[in-house]
Design a protein around this motif. Structure first.
Motif, PDB file in Angstrom:
ATOM      1  N   GLY A 268     -54.552 -11.765   6.853  1.00  0.00           N
ATOM      2  CA  GLY A 268     -54.509 -13.213   6.568  1.00  0.00           C
ATOM      3  C   GLY A 268     -55.634 -13.935   7.370  1.00  0.00           C
ATOM      4  N   HIS A 269     -56.452 -14.706   6.831  1.00  0.00           N
ATOM      5  CA  HIS A 269     -57.555 -15.404   7.521  1.00  0.00           C
ATOM      6  C   HIS A 269     -57.087 -16.948   7.787  1.00  0.00           C
ATOM      7  CE1 HIS A 269     -61.465 -17.562   7.818  1.00  0.00           C
ATOM      8  NE2 HIS A 269     -61.405 -16.831   9.092  1.00  0.00           N
ATOM      9  N   SER A 270     -57.127 -17.191   8.859  1.00  0.00           N
ATOM     10  CA  SER A 270     -57.125 -18.696   9.273  1.00  0.00           C
ATOM     11  C   SER A 270     -55.698 -19.123   8.693  1.00  0.00           C
ATOM     12  CB  SER A 270     -58.316 -19.514   8.467  1.00  0.00           C
ATOM     13  OG  SER A 270     -58.257 -20.807   9.194  1.00  0.00           O
ATOM     14  N   LEU A 271     -55.575 -20.115   8.019  1.00  0.00           N
ATOM     15  CA  LEU A 271     -54.459 -20.595   7.347  1.00  0.00           C
ATOM     16  C   LEU A 271     -53.658 -19.288   6.651  1.00  0.00           C
ATOM     17  CD1 LEU A 271     -52.281 -22.557   6.522  1.00  0.00           C
ATOM     18  CD2 LEU A 271     -53.715 -23.302   4.402  1.00  0.00           C
ATOM     19  N   GLY A 272     -54.626 -18.287   6.161  1.00  0.00           N
ATOM     20  CA  GLY A 272     -53.823 -17.121   5.288  1.00  0.00           C
ATOM     21  C   GLY A 272     -52.981 -16.209   6.418  1.00  0.00           C
ATOM     22  N   GLY A 273     -53.362 -16.391   7.766  1.00  0.00           N
ATOM     23  CA  GLY A 273     -52.697 -15.803   8.916  1.00  0.00           C
ATOM     24  C   GLY A 273     -51.314 -16.175   9.125  1.00  0.00           C
TER      25      GLY A 273
ATOM     26  N   GLY B  56     -68.592 -17.154  -2.328  1.00  0.00           N
ATOM     27  CA  GLY B  56     -67.978 -18.148  -3.362  1.00  0.00           C
ATOM     28  C   GLY B  56     -67.947 -19.555  -2.837  1.00  0.00           C
ATOM     29  N   ALA B  57     -68.806 -19.882  -1.678  1.00  0.00           N
ATOM     30  CA  ALA B  57     -68.818 -21.378  -1.112  1.00  0.00           C
ATOM     31  C   ALA B  57     -69.098 -22.515  -2.160  1.00  0.00           C
ATOM     32  CB  ALA B  57     -69.734 -21.365   0.032  1.00  0.00           C
ATOM     33  N   MET B  58     -69.825 -22.290  -3.248  1.00  0.00           N
ATOM     34  CA  MET B  58     -70.283 -23.203  -4.100  1.00  0.00           C
ATOM     35  C   MET B  58     -68.933 -23.788  -4.792  1.00  0.00           C
ATOM     36  SD  MET B  58     -73.330 -23.861  -5.214  1.00  0.00           S
ATOM     37  CE  MET B  58     -73.412 -24.135  -6.673  1.00  0.00           C
ATOM     38  N   LEU B  59     -67.697 -22.931  -4.791  1.00  0.00           N
ATOM     39  CA  LEU B  59     -66.823 -23.248  -5.715  1.00  0.00           C
ATOM     40  C   LEU B  59     -66.036 -24.545  -4.801  1.00  0.00           C
ATOM     41  CD1 LEU B  59     -65.112 -20.029  -6.751  1.00  0.00           C
ATOM     42  CD2 LEU B  59     -66.322 -21.551  -7.915  1.00  0.00           C
ATOM     43  N   THR B  60     -66.383 -24.705  -3.775  1.00  0.00           N
ATOM     44  CA  THR B  60     -65.738 -26.069  -2.847  1.00  0.00           C
ATOM     45  C   THR B  60     -66.262 -27.278  -3.373  1.00  0.00           C
ATOM     46  OG1 THR B  60     -67.785 -26.015  -1.378  1.00  0.00           O
ATOM     47  CG2 THR B  60     -65.940 -24.647  -0.636  1.00  0.00           C
ATOM     48  N   LEU B  61     -67.155 -27.244  -4.269  1.00  0.00           N
ATOM     49  CA  LEU B  61     -67.601 -28.573  -5.080  1.00  0.00           C
ATOM     50  C   LEU B  61     -66.926 -28.757  -6.231  1.00  0.00           C
ATOM     51  CD1 LEU B  61     -71.478 -27.787  -4.708  1.00  0.00           C
ATOM     52  CD2 LEU B  61     -70.213 -29.088  -3.301  1.00  0.00           C
ATOM     53  N   ARG B  62     -65.902 -28.225  -6.486  1.00  0.00           N
ATOM     54  CA  ARG B  62     -64.892 -28.387  -7.770  1.00  0.00           C
ATOM     55  C   ARG B  62     -63.855 -29.398  -7.301  1.00  0.00           C
ATOM     56  NH1 ARG B  62     -62.440 -23.357  -9.273  1.00  0.00           N
ATOM     57  NH2 ARG B  62     -62.239 -23.880 -11.348  1.00  0.00           N
ATOM     58  N   PRO B  63     -63.729 -30.306  -8.023  1.00  0.00           N
ATOM     59  CA  PRO B  63     -62.435 -31.347  -7.740  1.00  0.00           C
ATOM     60  C   PRO B  63     -61.173 -30.729  -7.338  1.00  0.00           C
ATOM     61  CG  PRO B  63     -63.097 -31.335  -9.998  1.00  0.00           C
ATOM     62  CD  PRO B  63     -64.248 -30.615  -9.430  1.00  0.00           C
ATOM     63  N   SER B  64     -60.948 -29.489  -8.283  1.00  0.00           N
ATOM     64  CA  SER B  64     -59.374 -29.109  -8.093  1.00  0.00           C
ATOM     65  C   SER B  64     -59.212 -28.344  -6.515  1.00  0.00           C
ATOM     66  CB  SER B  64     -59.035 -27.911  -9.026  1.00  0.00           C
ATOM     67  OG  SER B  64     -60.252 -26.961  -8.934  1.00  0.00           O
ATOM     68  N   HIS B  65     -60.626 -27.829  -6.022  1.00  0.00           N
ATOM     69  CA  HIS B  65     -60.916 -27.262  -4.806  1.00  0.00           C
ATOM     70  C   HIS B  65     -60.357 -28.326  -3.688  1.00  0.00           C
ATOM     71  CE1 HIS B  65     -62.528 -24.839  -1.134  1.00  0.00           C
ATOM     72  NE2 HIS B  65     -62.849 -26.191  -0.754  1.00  0.00           N
ATOM     73  N   PHE B  66     -61.038 -29.434  -3.761  1.00  0.00           N
ATOM     74  CA  PHE B  66     -60.820 -30.536  -2.686  1.00  0.00           C
ATOM     75  C   PHE B  66     -59.264 -30.839  -2.829  1.00  0.00           C
ATOM     76  CE2 PHE B  66     -60.206 -35.048  -1.487  1.00  0.00           C
ATOM     77  CZ  PHE B  66     -60.863 -34.853  -0.373  1.00  0.00           C
ATOM     78  N   TYR B  67     -58.737 -31.348  -4.205  1.00  0.00           N
ATOM     79  CA  TYR B  67     -57.500 -31.755  -4.165  1.00  0.00           C
ATOM     80  C   TYR B  67     -56.317 -30.711  -3.558  1.00  0.00           C
ATOM     81  CZ  TYR B  67     -53.056 -33.403  -6.317  1.00  0.00           C
ATOM     82  OH  TYR B  67     -51.948 -33.635  -6.614  1.00  0.00           O
ATOM     83  N   ASN B  68     -56.628 -29.529  -3.820  1.00  0.00           N
ATOM     84  CA  ASN B  68     -55.609 -28.581  -3.360  1.00  0.00           C
ATOM     85  C   ASN B  68     -55.606 -28.042  -1.958  1.00  0.00           C
ATOM     86  OD1 ASN B  68     -53.761 -28.208  -5.568  1.00  0.00           O
ATOM     87  ND2 ASN B  68     -55.545 -27.137  -6.728  1.00  0.00           N
ATOM     88  N   THR B  69     -57.069 -28.256  -1.429  1.00  0.00           N
ATOM     89  CA  THR B  69     -57.386 -28.074   0.057  1.00  0.00           C
ATOM     90  C   THR B  69     -56.740 -29.335   0.848  1.00  0.00           C
ATOM     91  OG1 THR B  69     -59.398 -26.891  -0.526  1.00  0.00           O
ATOM     92  CG2 THR B  69     -59.263 -27.874   1.588  1.00  0.00           C
ATOM     93  N   SER B  70     -56.626 -30.451   0.392  1.00  0.00           N
ATOM     94  CA  SER B  70     -56.342 -31.658   1.036  1.00  0.00           C
ATOM     95  C   SER B  70     -54.731 -31.346   1.122  1.00  0.00           C
ATOM     96  CB  SER B  70     -56.567 -32.785   0.369  1.00  0.00           C
ATOM     97  OG  SER B  70     -55.950 -33.892   0.853  1.00  0.00           O
ATOM     98  N   ARG B  71     -54.131 -30.844  -0.084  1.00  0.00           N
ATOM     99  CA  ARG B  71     -52.643 -30.854  -0.011  1.00  0.00           C
ATOM    100  C   ARG B  71     -52.305 -29.690   0.816  1.00  0.00           C
ATOM    101  NH1 ARG B  71     -49.011 -29.773  -3.820  1.00  0.00           N
ATOM    102  NH2 ARG B  71     -47.855 -31.548  -3.241  1.00  0.00           N
ATOM    103  N   ASP B  72     -52.858 -28.765   0.851  1.00  0.00           N
ATOM    104  CA  ASP B  72     -52.844 -27.550   1.644  1.00  0.00           C
ATOM    105  C   ASP B  72     -52.789 -27.962   3.149  1.00  0.00           C
ATOM    106  OD1 ASP B  72     -52.009 -25.741  -0.469  1.00  0.00           O
ATOM    107  OD2 ASP B  72     -54.020 -24.681  -0.172  1.00  0.00           O
ATOM    108  N   TYR B  73     -53.767 -28.848   3.377  1.00  0.00           N
ATOM    109  CA  TYR B  73     -53.906 -29.182   4.946  1.00  0.00           C
ATOM    110  C   TYR B  73     -52.999 -30.121   5.502  1.00  0.00           C
ATOM    111  CZ  TYR B  73     -55.962 -31.834   8.952  1.00  0.00           C
ATOM    112  OH  TYR B  73     -56.239 -31.983   9.915  1.00  0.00           O
ATOM    113  N   MET B  74     -52.462 -30.782   4.456  1.00  0.00           N
ATOM    114  CA  MET B  74     -51.481 -31.959   5.023  1.00  0.00           C
ATOM    115  C   MET B  74     -50.297 -31.214   5.154  1.00  0.00           C
ATOM    116  SD  MET B  74     -53.015 -34.821   5.513  1.00  0.00           S
ATOM    117  CE  MET B  74     -51.474 -36.210   5.362  1.00  0.00           C
ATOM    118  N   GLN B  75     -49.826 -30.134   4.445  1.00  0.00           N
ATOM    119  CA  GLN B  75     -48.285 -29.299   4.618  1.00  0.00           C
ATOM    120  C   GLN B  75     -48.562 -28.183   5.651  1.00  0.00           C
ATOM    121  OE1 GLN B  75     -45.795 -29.214   1.402  1.00  0.00           O
ATOM    122  NE2 GLN B  75     -47.084 -30.490  -0.050  1.00  0.00           N
ATOM    123  N   SER B  76     -49.778 -28.032   6.019  1.00  0.00           N
ATOM    124  CA  SER B  76     -50.035 -26.749   6.911  1.00  0.00           C
ATOM    125  C   SER B  76     -49.109 -26.578   7.973  1.00  0.00           C
ATOM    126  CB  SER B  76     -51.455 -26.565   7.134  1.00  0.00           C
ATOM    127  OG  SER B  76     -51.929 -27.682   8.031  1.00  0.00           O
TER     128      SER B  76
END
Length: 327
Positions: free
Chosen positions: A129-134, A217-237
């Motif tokens: 696991g890397h970062s949050l994956g850890g 895969g960094a280009m995929l960070t520009l997708r709206p679903s990426h931001f939405y789910n990253t924000s939710r993961d962060y808030m519950q991390s």
């Protein structure tokens, strides 16, 4: 009245323009970085995964805002020479689905990982696991250690401590509606405008590899679903992290950590040295570098993981793992 209607019309037009811009960048990102693996279905919907190689099994879990490409700039190919390597887009990230309101605390992520193991017939893996994956890997060990061969963690989140890095400030949104609205309007142009500063903090002091936007895969960070789910993961991390860390002492699965000494996202002294100071049966290796070791130092990561895999082979029957197995 007319002034109000005029301003409202202008606001709506601006919102539609931002949404159209986001849609165009979404399509560009998906054309540039198409799916690279196979698809199956789990309880959260479609799961995108890569399953290569043969041998002892390794399950790769990426971090916050990532996807399987974080491991695919050399690390997967290296490990697949003598292991079965399974890399996933975590549900909600990359090309994997997740319902918009699905719970995403660490324990929830861990349950999904076990579901994925069942679906893909992964038996007794070494979990990387890397970062949050850890943190998700640690949650798996707390939930059901006997299903795992061991943990080899790369710059992992392990303890609740310190002030989050500034790069995460824009993710701090509590309302799902505001999160969705932000994702479809200002998140993408903000990401483009702040790209250099974000890259410096996430990768520094190392350079971002030139193939990180595409193969990584960094280009995929520009997708709206990426931001939405990253924000939710962060808030519950942090949900359940304190309770989980109190159970580390009872873990019966080997745990090894690799950290860059100049990590700008997670402090290696807290999440690495402090952790191992409390639990000396765990092993810590420090190397010069930053947070994105799977991308910036794939050979170092491969050596670390392969060594851990060799030492943890057959450790399923261990109830109190010896320091030799951990280290």
């Amino acid at each position: 009245m007319y002034v109000f209607l005029g301003l409202l019309s202008l606001l709506i037009l601006c919102g539609l323009g931002l949404a159209l811009n986001t849609l165009l960048w979404k399509r560009r990102a998906e054309q540039t970085v198409p799916p690279r693996g196979a698809f199956t279905r789990i309880s959260t919907g479609r799961l995108h995964y890569l399953d290569v190689g043969a041998g002892p099994e390794i399950l790769l879990i990426h971090g916050l805002g990532g996807q399987m490409g974080n491991f695919d700039c050399g690390l997967i190919d290296d490990l697949a020479r003598d292991h079965r390597v399974i890399a996933i887009d975590r549900p909600g990230m990359g090309y994997s689905d997740r319902p918009m309101t699905h719970p995403c605390a660490l324990a929830d992520h861990a349950e999904l990982m076990f579901e994925i193991m069942d679906k893909l017939e992964i038996r007794n893996p070494l979990v990387v696991g890397h970062s949050l994956g850890g943190a998700i890997a640690m949650a798996m060990a707390v939930q059901d250690a006997e299903r795992l061969r061991g943990l080899a963690l790369l710059a992992p989140l392990t303890l609740r401590a310190g002030t989050p890095a500034e790069v995460f400030d824009g993710l701090r949104i509590r309302s799902d509606f505001l999160r969705w609205l932000t994702a479809w309007t200002v998140a993408t142009p903000a990401a483009l405008r702040q790209a250099d500063a974000v890259i410096d903090q996430v990768y520094g002091p190392e350079e971002m590899p030139p193939n990180a936007p595409t193969q990584g895969g960094a280009m995929l960070t520009l997708r709206p679903s990426h931001f939405y789910n990253t924000s939710r993961d962060y808030m519950q991390s942090g949900d359940g992290l304190d309770e989980m860390s109190r159970k580390y002492a009872g873990l019966t699965v080997p745990v090894r950590l690799l950290y860059g000494t100049e990590d700008r996202i997670l402090d290696p002294q807290i999440h690495g040295a402090k952790l191992v100071g409390r639990h000396p049966q765990m092993g810590l290796k420090l190397v010069p570098g930053g947070h994105m070791l799977p991308l910036t130092q794939p050979k170092v990561c491969a050596e670390f993981i392969r060594e851990a895999s060799d030492k943890m082979r057959g450790s399923l029957t261990i109830r109190r793992a010896s320091p030799e197995v951990y280290r």
